[in-house]
Each structure stands twice: as C-alpha cells, then as structure tokens.
Design a protein around this motif. Structure first.
Motif, short mmCIF file in Angstrom:
data_model
loop_
_atom_site.label_atom_id
_atom_site.label_comp_id
_atom_site.label_asym_id
_atom_site.label_seq_id
_atom_site.Cartn_x
_atom_site.Cartn_y
_atom_site.Cartn_z
N TRP A 130 -16.27 55.02 99.13
CA TRP A 130 -15.13 55.49 98.35
C TRP A 130 -14.26 56.46 99.14
CZ3 TRP A 130 -19.83 54.39 95.97
CH2 TRP A 130 -19.78 53.56 94.84
N MET A 131 -12.98 56.49 98.81
CA MET A 131 -12.03 57.42 99.43
C MET A 131 -10.89 57.64 98.44
SD MET A 131 -9.98 54.95 102.13
CE MET A 131 -8.51 55.99 102.14
N PRO A 132 -10.11 58.71 98.65
CA PRO A 132 -8.92 58.87 97.81
C PRO A 132 -7.97 57.70 98.08
CG PRO A 132 -9.36 60.87 99.10
CD PRO A 132 -10.24 59.80 99.64
N TYR A 133 -7.20 57.29 97.05
CA TYR A 133 -6.32 56.13 97.20
C TYR A 133 -5.13 56.48 98.11
CZ TYR A 133 -4.51 51.60 95.98
OH TYR A 133 -4.09 50.29 96.05
N PRO A 134 -4.96 55.74 99.21
CA PRO A 134 -3.91 56.11 100.17
C PRO A 134 -2.52 55.73 99.67
CG PRO A 134 -5.01 54.09 100.89
CD PRO A 134 -5.73 54.55 99.64
N HIS A 138 -10.84 47.87 95.62
CA HIS A 138 -10.77 48.13 94.18
C HIS A 138 -10.08 49.47 93.93
CE1 HIS A 138 -13.87 44.96 93.57
NE2 HIS A 138 -14.14 45.30 94.82
N LYS A 139 -9.10 49.45 93.01
CA LYS A 139 -8.41 50.69 92.64
C LYS A 139 -9.07 51.24 91.39
CE LYS A 139 -3.66 52.23 92.23
NZ LYS A 139 -2.27 51.72 92.14
N GLU A 140 -9.56 52.46 91.48
CA GLU A 140 -10.29 53.08 90.37
C GLU A 140 -9.48 54.29 89.85
OE1 GLU A 140 -14.69 51.66 91.82
OE2 GLU A 140 -14.18 53.77 92.13
N PRO A 141 -9.76 54.71 88.61
CA PRO A 141 -8.87 55.68 87.96
C PRO A 141 -8.73 57.04 88.65
CG PRO A 141 -10.33 54.67 86.35
CD PRO A 141 -10.80 54.22 87.69
N PHE A 165 -2.39 60.92 99.77
CA PHE A 165 -3.20 60.23 98.76
C PHE A 165 -2.64 60.40 97.36
CE2 PHE A 165 -6.18 61.63 102.15
CZ PHE A 165 -6.58 60.39 102.60
N THR A 166 -2.92 59.43 96.49
CA THR A 166 -2.59 59.50 95.07
C THR A 166 -3.81 60.13 94.36
OG1 THR A 166 -3.59 57.45 94.27
CG2 THR A 166 -1.44 57.26 95.38
#
Ligand code: ZN
Length: 406
Positions: A111-115, A48-51, A22-23
């Motif tokens: 929601w999840m951590p960005y893969p 959706h990519k969130e900060p 994850f990022t």
C-alpha cells in the motif's frame, strides 16, 4: 566537511510534502512474486484505489532499514517520494528446502498514498549474503489509468478504541477469520481481549493513547482454520491454514489476496488476523500481517510475540525450535532486525544501552545456537514464560510507534 554537506543535502531531500504528491486516498498494488531459492522475480497483477490513506503524512520515507524486501516510489524526476520495508511469506519460503527444487508464485499486496502524477514503483530485495539491496523490478504507475479498480469496502471496519486522527496514531486493525455470522459477537469480544493483552506489555502500556484499534467483523462460511496435516479444510474468508511450509504449528494465510481485498475500505497501519480456534499457533511477518488463534491458553503470549514480528520487525530470540529455514542468517553480515546481532556492527544495535539492567549479549538467537546474539536472558521474543519485552525490544517498538505518530 564535504561529507557533512552531502549528508545535509540528503536529509533535506527527504522532506516530501504529502499534498504536493499524493491525494487523501490509498493505492493498493497487487503483485505476484515468483521463483525459487536461487532466483526471484515480481510481476504487477493489478492496481486498486481505496478510500483513505491512514498512514503518516509526514514520515513518508521509511525511517528504518528494516525488511527482507522494500518498495520505493519515485517521481518521474527520480525523487524518492515514499518507501517501506517489509517481509513476505514468499521471502520466507525461498529459504526453505522446498524452494531448492520447486518454483512457486505468491500474491502480495503493498500500500501507498494515492499518487497525483505518474510514479515509478520499485521493488527490491535484500541480498542475504551481503545485506545490500538489489532492485528486482520497476513498474510505471499512471494514477489516471482507467483499469485501476475503484474499491468499495467489502466489510466496514468499526472503531474499538479511538484516540485521534488516523494520520498520527497507530491504527491496528484486527481482522476476523473463521467466524461464522453467529460468532461475530465472539470476535468482537476476542478482539477487545487481544487489545487488553497488548496494553499489558510495555511499551504498549505507556503508549496506549497513541493507538486506535479497529475491528473488521468479516464473516466466514465455516468456523476455524484449515488443518492440511489432518486433511481438514474449512471455507473461511481468508483461507487461513496451519502446516505452512509443512510445519504443524505455523498458521498463515497462504494466499494474501483475500486479506488485501477484505481490508480495502479499512484504516490500518498494522494488520492482525484473529483466527477462531483453540489450537496453538500463529505467525508474524514484518509490515505484512500477524496472525494467531483466539482461544488457546497461551493466546496472549503468542499474539504479543507475533505482533512483535509483524509490527516492529523483531526477530525470534530463541534458537531451539523446529523451523523450516535453512541457513537463514550469515554470521558475517549484521542482520537488520533490532534485537539480534552477529557483532559485525554492534554499534548499530544496542551497544549504547549495554549499561541498562537486564541488557547484555547472549549467544543463541534467530534459530542459531552459535554466532548470533540476543540482548537479554529472556524476552517476549524468546520464550512464552517471559513477563516482558526486553529493553532492546521495547526501544525498537517505541521507535516504530514514533514513526506513525510523530
Ligand atoms: Zn527482546
């Protein structure tokens, strides 16, 4: 011997290195649940990519088998990378009379951590007659998909209480609803008062240093929620309304989408919506959101009770109330909530702390007078007069806090 070995291998497989997969950012998965009492389906609406991912970077697999729904995220090699249980307004609605004769659609955000790489996002629901999980659908998510919308904060969150890094603290976000611009100072005072309310109750009192409290001063065009039963509709940011499922006091956000969008830029593990009103009401849905009003004389009791639902998945310990649900719990299945039992698998509940003062087995809980048991004569999850959470609820809350901080 073989059994022990198998368990050991499974435990090993559950360690996921955050940075490998994850990022630091967060992915919001907007879904639409559709169906009725008999059949349910789920569709992907948008990504959706969130900060910032504000959750734990070590507890990626849900440590509790909580929720009526669940999402599991798998690598393309089928390694389980992330999971969470949750409830939704849709899941509740499917248990109402209305769902016997109508089809409806409900928006939900997860929601999840960005893969870093392609993942499979699997949504499951619990089969109420058996308690087992049934996969509804799997979605393939490519993190490089050009149509993943990059979100900028709609409204900046402010820290009310900051005790340390978001990744190992419980980040509770209070969201303003039904406050006009000139009332946002009142919102800040209301949120500070709600934070004080929470820390009056154990185990929150002892665990205060494990919490960050954030506030989102979201502005509405008009004050207060809508009252559909009186034909009174207000223009607010989150469309909060009483009369959910035609129950006068059930205050919810019938459409989740505005909340999902509003909190895009904010750090949170838990969402609680404070509605600018002096009318009694609220709701709390596990790992989804809690909601209650700011200025009723029982605002403290209602808020803390609803937070028990939304934060720790605690069940109502009362059984005499006007609810819309029909046959919500079968008595031959152990429910997943930590503070109720059918005694089918009591060892999985509070059998080990029956020796503690104030802990017992009392018939009548979760809207059922028979066949369902609660751990105490009274509790914050039972009546508004209860001075405290019972020891079983306190233990359950402590374990949930641990899952965000350890
Ligand atoms: Zn309790």
């Amino acid at each position: 011997m073989m059994l022990c070995l198998t368990l050991f291998v499974m435990a090993q497989a559950q360690h996921i290195d955050y940075k490998t997969y994850f990022t630091p950012e967060r992915l919001r998965v907007d879904l639409v649940f559709t169906g009725n009492a008999q059949t349910q389906d789920v569709f992907l609406h948008s990504l959706h990519k969130e900060p910032l991912w504000a959750g734990s970077k070590t507890v990626l697999i849900a440590p509790f088998d909580y929720g009526d729904c669940r999402y599991n995220v798998y690598s393309t090699q089928n390694v389980l990378l992330f999971s969470r249980g949750f409830n939704s307004l849709f899941a509740e609605w499917t248990t109402t009379e209305e769902a016997l004769e109508k089809d409806k659609a409900f928006a939900t955000s997860l929601w999840m951590p960005y893969p870093k790489d392609t993942v499979w996002f699997e949504v499951s629901q619990r089969v109420s007659s058996t308690g087992a999980w049934k996969a509804l659908k799997r979605f393939r998510i490519e993190p490089t998909d050009a149509l993943i919308r990059v979100e900028a904060p709609v409204c900046e969150a402010e820290a009310l209480i900051y005790n340390g890094p978001v990744e190992n603290h419980v980040d509770l976000l209070f969201v303003a609803e039904g406050y006009q611009a000139h009332e946002l100072e009142k919102f800040k005072q209301d949120a500070a008062r709600f934070a004080e309310y929470l820390f009056e109750y154990e185990p929150f009192t002892s665990r205060k240093a494990d919490f960050n409290i954030w506030i989102l001063p979201l502005e509405s065009q008009t004050s207060g929620p809508s009252f559909p039963q009186h034909g009174l509709w207000t223009q607010t940011s989150l469309y909060s309304a009483f009369h959910t499922f035609y129950l006068e006091r059930y205050l919810t956000l019938p459409d989740f989408s505005p909340l999902g969008k509003a909190v895009s830029g904010a750090p949170f593990d838990a969402l609680f919506v404070i509605v600018n009103s002096d009318i009694y009401g609220g709701g709390g849905i596990y790992n989804y959101y809690g909601i209650s009003t700011s200025d009723h004389s029982l605002s403290k009791e209602v808020f803390v009770h609803e937070f028990g639902h939304s934060f720790a998945g605690l069940a109502d310990e009362y059984y005499t109330s006007d609810v819309a649900y029909i046959d919500m719990y079968p008595t031959d299945v152990e429910p997943w909530e930590a503070n109720i039992t059918t005694l089918v698998d009591f060892a999985s509940k509070w059998e080990d702390i029956m020796h503690l003062e104030g802990v017992g087995v009392y018939e009548g809980a979760a809207y059922m007078a028979k066949g369902m048991y609660r751990p105490a004569i009274d509790c914050r999850m039972h009546t508004n007069n209860a001075p405290a959470f019972c020891p079983v609820c306190q233990r359950a809350i402590n374990r949930v806090i641990d899952s965000y901080t350890k």
